[in-house]
Design an enzyme around this catalytic site. Structure first.
Site, PDB file in Angstrom:
ATOM      1  N   GLY A  15     -11.169 -66.818 -53.513  1.00  0.00           N
ATOM      2  CA  GLY A  15     -11.141 -65.439 -53.692  1.00  0.00           C
ATOM      3  C   GLY A  15     -12.464 -64.839 -53.825  1.00  0.00           C
ATOM      4  N   ARG A  76      -9.911 -69.072 -46.664  1.00  0.00           N
ATOM      5  CA  ARG A  76      -9.358 -70.501 -46.989  1.00  0.00           C
ATOM      6  C   ARG A  76      -9.476 -71.143 -45.922  1.00  0.00           C
ATOM      7  NH1 ARG A  76      -8.703 -69.463 -52.709  1.00  0.00           N
ATOM      8  NH2 ARG A  76      -7.672 -67.498 -52.946  1.00  0.00           N
ATOM      9  N   ASP A 107     -12.373 -73.811 -58.254  1.00  0.00           N
ATOM     10  CA  ASP A 107     -12.343 -75.281 -58.503  1.00  0.00           C
ATOM     11  C   ASP A 107     -12.125 -75.920 -56.907  1.00  0.00           C
ATOM     12  OD1 ASP A 107     -12.497 -75.189 -61.084  1.00  0.00           O
ATOM     13  OD2 ASP A 107     -10.382 -75.384 -61.479  1.00  0.00           O
ATOM     14  N   ILE A 130     -12.861 -64.703 -60.667  1.00  0.00           N
ATOM     15  CA  ILE A 130     -12.519 -63.523 -61.613  1.00  0.00           C
ATOM     16  C   ILE A 130     -11.535 -64.242 -62.803  1.00  0.00           C
ATOM     17  CG2 ILE A 130     -12.857 -61.605 -60.190  1.00  0.00           C
ATOM     18  CD1 ILE A 130      -9.708 -61.217 -60.282  1.00  0.00           C
ATOM     19  N   ARG A 175      -4.301 -65.991 -61.663  1.00  0.00           N
ATOM     20  CA  ARG A 175      -3.610 -67.092 -61.070  1.00  0.00           C
ATOM     21  C   ARG A 175      -2.676 -67.673 -62.453  1.00  0.00           C
ATOM     22  NH1 ARG A 175      -6.806 -71.399 -57.857  1.00  0.00           N
ATOM     23  NH2 ARG A 175      -8.044 -71.588 -59.717  1.00  0.00           N
ATOM     24  N   GLU A 227      -0.738 -62.827 -64.298  1.00  0.00           N
ATOM     25  CA  GLU A 227      -0.101 -62.977 -62.770  1.00  0.00           C
ATOM     26  C   GLU A 227       0.635 -64.369 -62.688  1.00  0.00           C
ATOM     27  OE1 GLU A 227      -2.049 -63.777 -58.230  1.00  0.00           O
ATOM     28  OE2 GLU A 227      -3.407 -63.669 -60.228  1.00  0.00           O
ATOM     29  N   ARG A 248       8.581 -49.245 -66.660  1.00  0.00           N
ATOM     30  CA  ARG A 248       7.839 -49.320 -65.441  1.00  0.00           C
ATOM     31  C   ARG A 248       7.130 -50.361 -65.357  1.00  0.00           C
ATOM     32  NH1 ARG A 248      11.529 -46.542 -64.576  1.00  0.00           N
ATOM     33  NH2 ARG A 248      11.727 -44.285 -63.659  1.00  0.00           N
TER      34      ARG A 248
END
Length: 324
Positions: A15, A76, A107, A130, A175, A227, A248
């Protein structure tokens, strides 16, 4: 002692993160100042296998320190997880005269760097993610920009949530790590913070707190959801059904990866990029650059990958004291 390095390659993998360009710039400028050649590898390990390799000079990195993303692009590469792909990557490095490689990523990128090192290519990893989820370092490139981007967005959602007297579930990236959620939850004054490292899935606790706060006259309720937990939209429907409060879900998504990096991300990424070149110039390999206990240092890549990281308990306890 690894062999002497004359040509350094640099790639970004996984990413993207704000500050990667600052790190690339530092690698190129430091290497050139030491009399080394530099080659940029486009699109991470995938570009290495496909020979997307270009010569870099001072002009290549002019005016990029303030730009988000990565000028080398990223991708990737499942093929590189195989022994055959790793051997091809090492062969490509040798074919293009790259005897030292700086890998900027997370990693998975570190694991690839370790494999190349074992195949004779001097490698150094920089923590570009991040998520702040690399255990050997207290800082990762892009985290500071991401949390500031998310913080500003959450402030705006709070404004409209208050105006409509809503509950808002705001999902941030990370993640399987809850660092962005934790920091934003504290910085934005959230009523609840859901972290994958701590959340047990008990929505009734959230529902009870919303009802109690409503009775006290509170007009809105902000839940920061990581996330790694996800399912914000379905969670919002269940909470609205249970509380009667309009609810919402807002998923901030990839906006957290973009934007001009903060001063911290520019400076720390630059220092790490320069340090990576210094390590390679000294003939060392299989190292991961880190910021630990207020100092820039480096670890063996495998040692770094074996380390475990968790949400600091004191920060988690403080976050619980601040929600209401």
């Amino acid at each position: 002692m690894a062999k002497e390095v004359k040509t350094i390659g640099v790639l970004t993998s996984g990413g993207d993160a704000p500050g990667m360009n600052a790190a690339i710039r530092a690698v190129v400028r430091t290497a050139l100042n030491k009399g080394l050649k530099v080659k940029g590898i486009m699109r991470g390990y995938a570009g290495l296998l496909q020979e997307e390799i270009v010569d870099m000079n001072g002009k290549s990195v002019a005016d990029i320190i303030g730009r988000g993303g990565t000028i080398l692009y990223t991708a990737r590469c499942p093929e590189f997880t195989t022994p055959e792909g790793q051997q091809l990557g090492a062969d490509m490095c040798r074919k293009h005269g790259i005897d030292g490689l700086v890998v900027i990523g997370g990693d998975g990128s570190y694991r690839g760097a370790g494999k190349l090192s074992a195949l004779g290519v001097n490698t150094v990893g920089l923590p570009g993610t991040i998520d702040l989820d690399i255990a050997c370092t207290d800082y990762t490139i892009g985290f500071d920009t991401a949390i500031n981007t998310a913080m500003e967005a959450i402030d705006k959602v709070r404004d409209t949530s208050t105006s409509h007297e809503r509950c808002s579930i705001i999902e941030v990236m990370g993640r399987h790590a809850g660092y962005i959620a934790l920091w934003c939850g504290i910085a934005n004054g959230a009523e609840d913070i859901l972290l994958p490292e701590r959340y047990d899935g008990n929505e009734q606790i959230l529902i009870n707190r919303i009802i109690e706060n409503r009775k006290r006259g509170k007009k809105h309720h902000i839940i920061i959801n990581a996330e790694g937990i996800g399912h914000s939209a379905s969670m919002a429907r269940r909470i609205e059904a249970a509380t009667g409060l309009e609810t919402r879900a807002t998923i901030l998504g990839y906006m957290q990866r973009g934007g001009s990096p903060t001063c911290k991300d520019r400076v720390y990424a630059s220092i790490m990029g320069a340090k990576a070149v210094q390590i390679l110039h000294e003939g060392r390999t299989n190292r991961a650059v880190a910021y630990k206990h207020g100092e820039f240092t480096d670890f063996d890549i495998q040692e770094a990958l074996n380390m475990k990281k968790d949400i600091p308990e004191d920060q988690f306890e403080i976050s619980k004291l601040l929600v209401r």
